[in-house]
Design a protein around this motif. Structure first.
Motif, PDB file in Angstrom:
ATOM      1  N   UNK A   1      36.176 -35.103 107.988  1.00  0.00           N
ATOM      2  CA  UNK A   1      37.437 -34.387 107.739  1.00  0.00           C
ATOM      3  C   UNK A   1      38.514 -35.051 108.544  1.00  0.00           C
ATOM      4  N   UNK A   2      39.763 -34.937 108.319  1.00  0.00           N
ATOM      5  CA  UNK A   2      40.801 -35.547 109.135  1.00  0.00           C
ATOM      6  C   UNK A   2      40.683 -35.271 110.495  1.00  0.00           C
ATOM      7  N   UNK A   3      40.142 -34.178 110.957  1.00  0.00           N
ATOM      8  CA  UNK A   3      40.101 -33.575 112.454  1.00  0.00           C
ATOM      9  C   UNK A   3      39.044 -34.389 113.049  1.00  0.00           C
ATOM     10  N   UNK A   4      38.267 -35.006 112.451  1.00  0.00           N
ATOM     11  CA  UNK A   4      37.249 -35.707 113.182  1.00  0.00           C
ATOM     12  C   UNK A   4      37.544 -37.091 114.113  1.00  0.00           C
ATOM     13  N   UNK A   5      37.047 -37.137 115.297  1.00  0.00           N
ATOM     14  CA  UNK A   5      37.182 -38.350 116.075  1.00  0.00           C
ATOM     15  C   UNK A   5      36.551 -39.365 115.334  1.00  0.00           C
ATOM     16  N   UNK A   6      36.928 -40.603 115.270  1.00  0.00           N
ATOM     17  CA  UNK A   6      36.596 -41.882 114.432  1.00  0.00           C
ATOM     18  C   UNK A   6      35.041 -42.192 115.235  1.00  0.00           C
ATOM     19  N   UNK A   7      34.373 -42.939 114.583  1.00  0.00           N
ATOM     20  CA  UNK A   7      32.949 -43.438 115.150  1.00  0.00           C
ATOM     21  C   UNK A   7      33.620 -44.646 116.052  1.00  0.00           C
ATOM     22  N   UNK A   8      32.689 -44.961 117.074  1.00  0.00           N
ATOM     23  CA  UNK A   8      32.863 -45.948 117.939  1.00  0.00           C
ATOM     24  C   UNK A   8      32.704 -47.553 117.030  1.00  0.00           C
ATOM     25  N   UNK A   9      33.920 -47.962 116.882  1.00  0.00           N
ATOM     26  CA  UNK A   9      34.194 -49.267 116.015  1.00  0.00           C
ATOM     27  C   UNK A   9      33.314 -50.287 116.611  1.00  0.00           C
ATOM     28  N   UNK A  10      33.216 -50.409 118.019  1.00  0.00           N
ATOM     29  CA  UNK A  10      32.618 -51.482 118.691  1.00  0.00           C
ATOM     30  C   UNK A  10      31.184 -51.428 118.355  1.00  0.00           C
ATOM     31  N   UNK A  11      30.648 -50.281 118.720  1.00  0.00           N
ATOM     32  CA  UNK A  11      29.275 -50.177 118.216  1.00  0.00           C
ATOM     33  C   UNK A  11      28.691 -50.720 117.044  1.00  0.00           C
ATOM     34  N   UNK A  12      29.646 -50.080 116.033  1.00  0.00           N
ATOM     35  CA  UNK A  12      29.273 -50.574 114.694  1.00  0.00           C
ATOM     36  C   UNK A  12      29.482 -52.064 114.437  1.00  0.00           C
ATOM     37  N   UNK A  13      30.352 -52.632 114.907  1.00  0.00           N
ATOM     38  CA  UNK A  13      30.554 -54.051 114.768  1.00  0.00           C
ATOM     39  C   UNK A  13      29.472 -54.771 115.346  1.00  0.00           C
ATOM     40  N   UNK A  14      28.760 -54.188 116.732  1.00  0.00           N
ATOM     41  CA  UNK A  14      27.888 -54.904 117.246  1.00  0.00           C
ATOM     42  C   UNK A  14      26.400 -54.948 116.811  1.00  0.00           C
ATOM     43  N   UNK A  15      26.379 -53.839 115.508  1.00  0.00           N
ATOM     44  CA  UNK A  15      25.086 -53.733 115.025  1.00  0.00           C
ATOM     45  C   UNK A  15      24.888 -55.217 114.312  1.00  0.00           C
ATOM     46  N   UNK A  16      23.577 -55.629 114.695  1.00  0.00           N
ATOM     47  CA  UNK A  16      22.870 -56.653 113.870  1.00  0.00           C
ATOM     48  C   UNK A  16      22.965 -56.496 112.189  1.00  0.00           C
ATOM     49  N   UNK A  17      23.402 -57.626 111.549  1.00  0.00           N
ATOM     50  CA  UNK A  17      23.419 -57.632 110.109  1.00  0.00           C
ATOM     51  C   UNK A  17      21.989 -58.229 109.827  1.00  0.00           C
ATOM     52  N   UNK A  18      21.324 -57.597 108.788  1.00  0.00           N
ATOM     53  CA  UNK A  18      19.832 -58.158 108.375  1.00  0.00           C
ATOM     54  C   UNK A  18      19.902 -58.348 106.818  1.00  0.00           C
ATOM     55  N   UNK A  19      19.742 -59.352 106.368  1.00  0.00           N
ATOM     56  CA  UNK A  19      19.937 -59.815 104.937  1.00  0.00           C
ATOM     57  C   UNK A  19      18.686 -59.145 104.363  1.00  0.00           C
ATOM     58  N   UNK A  20      19.122 -58.742 102.996  1.00  0.00           N
ATOM     59  CA  UNK A  20      18.235 -57.929 102.181  1.00  0.00           C
ATOM     60  C   UNK A  20      17.008 -59.078 101.899  1.00  0.00           C
ATOM     61  N   UNK A  21      17.167 -60.000 101.719  1.00  0.00           N
ATOM     62  CA  UNK A  21      16.161 -60.994 101.362  1.00  0.00           C
ATOM     63  C   UNK A  21      15.201 -61.402 102.361  1.00  0.00           C
ATOM     64  N   UNK A  22      15.507 -60.918 103.704  1.00  0.00           N
ATOM     65  CA  UNK A  22      14.696 -61.177 104.944  1.00  0.00           C
ATOM     66  C   UNK A  22      13.821 -59.876 104.667  1.00  0.00           C
ATOM     67  N   UNK A  23      13.574 -58.915 103.873  1.00  0.00           N
ATOM     68  CA  UNK A  23      13.047 -57.724 104.132  1.00  0.00           C
ATOM     69  C   UNK A  23      12.089 -57.833 102.690  1.00  0.00           C
ATOM     70  N   UNK A  24      11.045 -57.305 102.839  1.00  0.00           N
ATOM     71  CA  UNK A  24       9.808 -57.205 101.738  1.00  0.00           C
ATOM     72  C   UNK A  24       9.506 -55.599 101.662  1.00  0.00           C
TER      73      UNK A  24
END
Length: 437
Positions: A183-206
């Motif tokens: 909702x518009x009332x909600x505080x935004x998620x911590x952008x820094x925490x989202x950006x700091x999350x590791x990216x894992x390629x789909x191809x690395x997963x079975x």
């Protein structure tokens, strides 16, 4: 699932529950032949847009499911059913909810994923209202009359157009589980925490076997291959992207990431990138098989209360270890500006030693991390959920708890559940109390 042929042949006489999903465009009049026994009517997954005006002839009807149909209005005839307590019209095209469509004994209303902009004043004139599911609509406000619903415990208003949470909502004495993300009332998620999350390629997963499936996504066991490191067994959650009763699965994913690390949280390894269908997903710590759910989901009968197996019993040490763990992680989440929104036994994994993990962030919402009356109230609403959980644990302790300690813990439980929201303790105080004695 029953068939129309069975209904018309009269072979269903005396049943208490009827499930019909067979492309219906009209209400089968033969259903009235079951009026002497029918208590639960499930017509979800059809193409219905209306119900008969004489629906009230089903004099024993307690539960009505009409989700995934083509209704544009909640039928007024529903309100004439004197014994009806649960009404579910999820995923229709409903724009209008007439006040007369709400039955007098209404306890549980599900209108998730519709097109509703406004709710009638009469909603707050239903004294037994306990659960209200409104996620995924177009609401800009809630009717002020809801302030009178002192039995209301669970409300889902995620993914609407609300610009504030009314003060009366945050002071409802029974409110326990609240979800308002998206909702518009909600505080935004911590952008820094989202950006700091590791990216894992789909191809690395079975992907391997499916471990489970919920409203928001599917969880698989998987092998994660990384260059120069041993293969790792992990859990992969792929989000469905559809609206759930709690809200948007993508909000759930952001909350999981922002929650950061805690001994009583399932660890997030990273976010999946490069999925061929652009499906959002997370790679998470794989849990040991010794962990199991503390309780089962609420039933039609219990409404907002979990169902525990009859043989569920704990020693005092195990029960208190669970209570301390959940109080600690809930306090951690509040410090991160997150309310879990669904703090329940069925969302807790535990083992025989009392090690526990809080999962399922589908109802999580973000709030300001600065102290204010609103953030304090939001946190104390969740304290009531913990109080209910603590009571459930205390009821099932079969050894190791002195009378004096029980009195102390029951007093804490009552304090957590007291009707004055802001008078409840915070989780730091609760952890201290649990550690004393």
């Amino acid at each position: 699932m029953h068939t129309l042929a069975q209904l018309r042949a009269g072979t269903l006489t005396g049943i208490t529950r009827l499930d019909l999903s067979c492309g219906l465009t009209e209400f089968p009049r033969e259903i009235f032949d079951l009026a002497d026994s029918l208590e639960v009517l499930n017509l979800s997954g059809n193409a219905l847009s209306s119900l008969p005006d004489d629906l009230h002839r089903l004099t024993r009807l307690r539960v009505l499911f009409c989700s995934d149909n083509q209704f544009t209005e909640l039928p007024a005839c529903v309100g004439q059913c004197a014994t009806l307590t649960m009404v579910a019209f999820k995923a229709n095209r409903i724009e209008h909810v007439p006040g007369e469509a709400l039955p007098p004994l209404l306890r549980w209303l599900i209108l998730t994923d519709n097109r509703i902009r406004e709710l009638p004043t009469e909603l707050g004139e239903r004294p037994y209202l306990q659960k209200l599911m409104l996620a995924g609509n177009r609401l800009q406000r809630l009717p002020d009359s809801l302030r009178n619903c002192h039995r209301l415990e669970l409300i889902r208003i995620a993914a609407n157009c609300l610009t504030d949470l009314p003060e009366w909502l945050l002071s409802l004495p029974g409110l326990t589980w609240l979800a308002y993300a998206g909702n518009p009332l909600e505080t935004e998620a911590d952008a820094a925490a989202l950006e700091a999350t590791a990216s894992i390629p789909w191809t690395a997963l079975e992907l391997e076997q499916k471990l489970g499936e919920g409203a928001s996504g599917v969880i698989h066991r998987a092998t994660w291959a990384r260059p120069g490191q041993p293969d790792t067994q992990v859990a992969v959650k792929l989000y469905k992207g559809e609206m759930t009763s709690d809200g948007s699965p993508l909000h759930e994913m952001n909350a999981c990431i922002t929650a950061s690390t805690h001994p009583n949280l399932i660890r997030v390894e990273g976010r999946i990138i490069g999925h061929p269908q652009q499906t959002a997903g997370l790679v998470m710590q794989l849990m040991e098989p010794s962990y199991r759910n503390l309780a089962a989901l609420p039933s039609l009968a219990t409404c907002s209360r979990d169902v525990y197996a009859d043989d569920t019993r704990f020693t005092a040490d195990v029960a208190l270890r669970i209570a301390r763990g959940i109080a600690s992680v809930a306090g951690h989440l509040h410090h991160q500006g997150i309310t879990h929104g669904d703090l329940y036994g069925h969302n807790i994994l535990w083992n025989e030693h009392g090690d526990c993990l809080l999962g399922d962030f589908g109802a999580a919402s973000f709030h300001a991390t600065t102290d204010s009356l609103e953030s304090r109230a939001l946190q104390r609403i969740e304290v009531r959920a913990f109080g209910i959980l603590l009571g459930e644990l205390l009821e099932r302790i079969d050894s190791g708890l002195s009378d004096e300690r029980r009195v102390q813990l029951e007093a804490l439980q009552q304090c957590c559940c007291q009707p004055d929201v802001l008078a409840r303790p915070g989780f730091s105080e609760i952890v201290t109390e649990l550690n004393n004695g």
